[in-house]
Design an enzyme around this catalytic site. Structure first.
Site, short mmCIF file in Angstrom:
data_model
loop_
_atom_site.label_atom_id
_atom_site.label_comp_id
_atom_site.label_asym_id
_atom_site.label_seq_id
_atom_site.Cartn_x
_atom_site.Cartn_y
_atom_site.Cartn_z
N HIS A 464 12.65 -5.43 0.36
CA HIS A 464 11.25 -5.59 -0.04
C HIS A 464 11.06 -5.24 -1.52
O HIS A 464 10.50 -6.03 -2.29
CB HIS A 464 10.37 -4.70 0.84
N GLU A 465 11.52 -4.06 -1.89
CA GLU A 465 11.33 -3.63 -3.28
C GLU A 465 12.12 -4.50 -4.25
O GLU A 465 11.68 -4.73 -5.38
CB GLU A 465 11.69 -2.16 -3.44
N HIS A 468 10.09 -7.47 -5.20
CA HIS A 468 9.19 -7.15 -6.33
C HIS A 468 9.96 -7.18 -7.64
O HIS A 468 9.47 -7.69 -8.67
CB HIS A 468 8.60 -5.74 -6.15
N HIS A 471 10.44 -10.58 -8.99
CA HIS A 471 9.19 -11.09 -9.56
C HIS A 471 9.05 -10.63 -11.01
O HIS A 471 8.60 -11.39 -11.88
CB HIS A 471 8.02 -10.58 -8.72
#
Length: 675
Positions: A464-465, A468, A471
């Site tokens: 998940h991290e 990010h 991105h």
């Protein structure tokens, strides 16, 4: 002595000079950064030249470079490796930086120049990106109070300063409660715990300079303890300590702070003419209105609550079979749910965990990014801010893309949770500035000489991290103002939640889920059982999340409650919250909402983004390949590299061709056909 924060950063990739920075350097560096920023802003506002995009907007983009550079280092360190000196400076800085922000956004001359550009925008021959940046700058100024009268601007500045002080105090109180609490465990208290939990408890004791074993409030330690400990009394003690963070009375109690924050947010919104803080906060988001948020949450709440109710009945029966009468309690759920998972899916966390070594999962996240986007990761031997942190250079076809830092282990100086941040963002204005991105997690640190092992949930958190981080690293815009994750809050979780899907791809597990000691791959039968159980206990997980999101929404959509704890209880009663499930984040430790404005009236964002991430991964399924290069290229171009260059719904339609419904989310959580 020269201040290393104010000198040119000449090390590799212009990384911050971690090895030479001392705590006492930050105060003078902030003073210098603020002085330079104020002078630059004053010069822009007082310019006798007619306003142009270059001498106003682009000049503002560069006006706070030193301050941004110093802030990037300081606030990352405060979150990941706090010290008393850093916390004291953080408290001192909060009102000063809020005051400076108000000075800028309420500078009448500066706003007049911006407004002149806005009114003449159709004649300025701006690029699409420049037009978007101008619109967002103007919107930011207006929403900050630039168009208010003098009295309104003065009061707005006071409110924002006070909110900055309170949010900082809320965070520091929470960190103090998490840092100070621990439960010594005797030998008898360790019975029934898997080896990895015992090892983590021993490592936690070592970190605190104690002999033996201790239980702490680190999620990666307390959660498996609640899963495996047969000692119901200890589970209750641990759970009550976990939910009491921020509500223990004394100097670190957050309840009065939360009430004041909510009251000031309401005043802030009404100063700007909004009926509520939620109306103000949601206006620029994809959801737009409170009704849209509640509609989504309740569509999912009803089947999730039904599923949780059916599960609770089964777990209660298991508990009664153990000779424990009465109701299932929150400290019982994880223990009996783990037993049920073993019985129904033949999945044992102790059997699974050796296949999820930290290093293997880092490599899995890197390999997935390589196969999707052509990124390569090379370890860097550079000085960082803590011995646990490590760094990699990220390249593509030999070209430098970013520096990625991973800081994975829990420690007393680190706030709880997991997050992605940047020491430096991406931009092209003033030179090609490449990002320095950091993922911070709180995984249980192993005892010396032992491998670091993750739970399945920990591995999902790592992916998940890293979503990010992608991105931020793949951002490709000219203006830092719209780089990376600077997009609607209820869109920003899309890349992170989407990236989690690749952890469940059998090909990824076959390649990377290998036993930490033997190197043997995870048996196919175990892998298949793991994937088949991916929706197990989603009634519980969904209920605890949505309850928190609905409480957050209720806090901000009307008059601020005088007693947030009572208001929280009223909301939970109104939605029929199951007694055996607690909110994921109760008010006194709801850092998403009270440690800043980021997720205030916006905790729903994870589910709003999940509607899209479930549908977005279907695009790869539709292509017949989870690594389909055409779909991956479209994902990067439309979403990962675009930052906030276009509205969030426009970006999603560019990728998928349409907006999704809620059905993929319900299917992904196993909530389809639930009465």
């Amino acid at each position: 002595m020269t201040n290393p924060l104010l000198q040119p950063w000449t090390g590799r990739f212009s990384l911050p000079p971690f090895a030479t920075v001392r705590d006492e350097d930050f105060g003078p560096a902030f003073e210098a950064g603020l002085a330079e920023a104020r002078a630059n802003i004053a010069a822009i506002a007082a310019s006798s030249e007619p306003p142009t995009f270059a001498n106003t907007i682009e000049a503002m983009e560069l006006a706070e470079d030193v301050l941004d550079r110093v802030s990037g280092v300081f606030y990352n360190l405060v979150g990941a490796d706090s010290t008393p000196a850093r916390e004291a400076l953080q408290s001192d800085l909060a009102p000063k930086l809020a005051a400076f922000s108000s000075e800028v956004t309420m500078n009448a001359a500066l706003f007049a120049r911006m407004e002149a550009l806005w009114q003449a925008r159709d004649t300025l021959a701006l690029t699409d990106e420049q037009g978007r940046v101008l619109a967002l700058y103007r919107r930011m100024f207006v929403r900050a109070g630039a168009a208010l009268d003098e009295a309104g601007r003065k009061r707005m500045a006071e409110v924002k300063e006070r909110l900055a002080v309170l949010s900082t105090k809320f965070s520091q109180n929470l960190l103090a409660d998490e840092r100070d609490w621990f439960l010594p465990l005797e030998a008898a208290d360790l019975e029934g715990l898997p080896d990895f939990v015992v090892a983590a408890a021993r490592a936690a004791a070592e970190e605190r300079g104690r002999e033996g074993h201790v239980l702490t409030l680190s999620r990666s330690l307390i959660t498996p303890f609640l899963q495996f400990s047969p000692r119901r009394d200890l589970r209750e003690t641990a759970y009550r300590a976990w939910i009491a963070r921020g509500a223990n009375g004394g100097e670190t109690d957050n309840r009065a702070i939360a009430a004041e924050i909510l009251k000031l947010r309401e005043e802030r919104a009404k100063l700007l003419g909004y009926r509520s803080f939620a109306a103000y906060k949601l206006e620029p988001e994809m959801a737009k209105t409170e009704d849209a948020v509640r509609d989504l949450l309740m569509q999912v709440w009803k089947p999730a609550r039904a599923k949780a109710g059916a599960d609770a009945a089964i777990l209660t029966g298991m508990m009664h079979e153990d000779g424990i009468n009465g109701d299932l309690e929150p400290w019982d759920w994880r223990y009996y749910s783990e037993k049920r998972r073993l019985a129904e899916h033949d999945l044992d966390e102790a059997e699974l965990k050796p296949y999820f070594g930290l290093d293997a999962m880092i490599e899995a996240s890197f390999d997935t990014a390589h196969r999707l986007f052509g990124l390569d990761f090379k370890p860097l031997d550079v000085a960082l801010y803590h011995p646990d942190a490590r760094a990699w250079e990220v390249t593509r076809k030999g070209r430098h893309v970013a520096v990625f830092i991973g800081d994975y282990f829990a420690r007393g100086s680190k706030r709880s949770g997991a997050w992605c941040s940047s020491f430096r963002g991406q931009r092209k204005l003033g030179g090609d500035q490449r990002p320095v991105v950091v993922n911070v997690c709180n995984f249980a640190k192993p005892a010396k000489g032992e491998p670091a092992l993750l739970s399945w949930d920990d591995a999902r958190t790592l992916f998940h991290e890293f979503g990010h981080a992608l991105h931020a690293m793949l951002s490709d815009v000219t203006y830092g103002f719209i780089a990376g994750t600077s997009v609607a809050r209820d869109f920003v979780e899309l890349p992170s939640q989407l990236y989690e899907h690749w952890l469940e791809v059998p090909e990824v597990l076959d390649r990377h889920a290998r036993h930490a000691r033997t190197g043997a791959p995870m048996p196919a039968a175990l892998r298949d059982r793991l994937i088949a159980a991916s929706t197990y206990d989603q009634g519980f997980a969904t209920v605890e999340y949505i309850a928190s999101a609905l409480v957050d929404l209720a806090f901000h959509e009307g008059a601020a409650p005088q007693d947030p704890i009572a208001a929280e209880a009223e909301v939970l009663k109104g939605i029929g919250m199951p007694a055996a499930i607690g909110m994921r984040h109760a008010t006194p430790h709801f850092a998403h909402v009270f440690s800043g404005d980021g997720y205030s009236a916006g905790y729903y964002s994870y589910m709003w983004s999940e509607v899209m991430d479930a549908d977005a991964f279907d695009a790869f399924r539709d292509a017949g390949d989870p690594f389909d290069p055409t779909t991956a290229e479209r994902l990067e171009k439309a979403i990962l590299s675009a930052g906030g260059s276009r509205e969030a719904d426009v970006l999603y339609r560019e990728f998928r061709g349409r907006m999704p419904g809620v059905e993929p989310l319900l299917r992904g959580r196993g909530l389809v056909d639930v009465a």
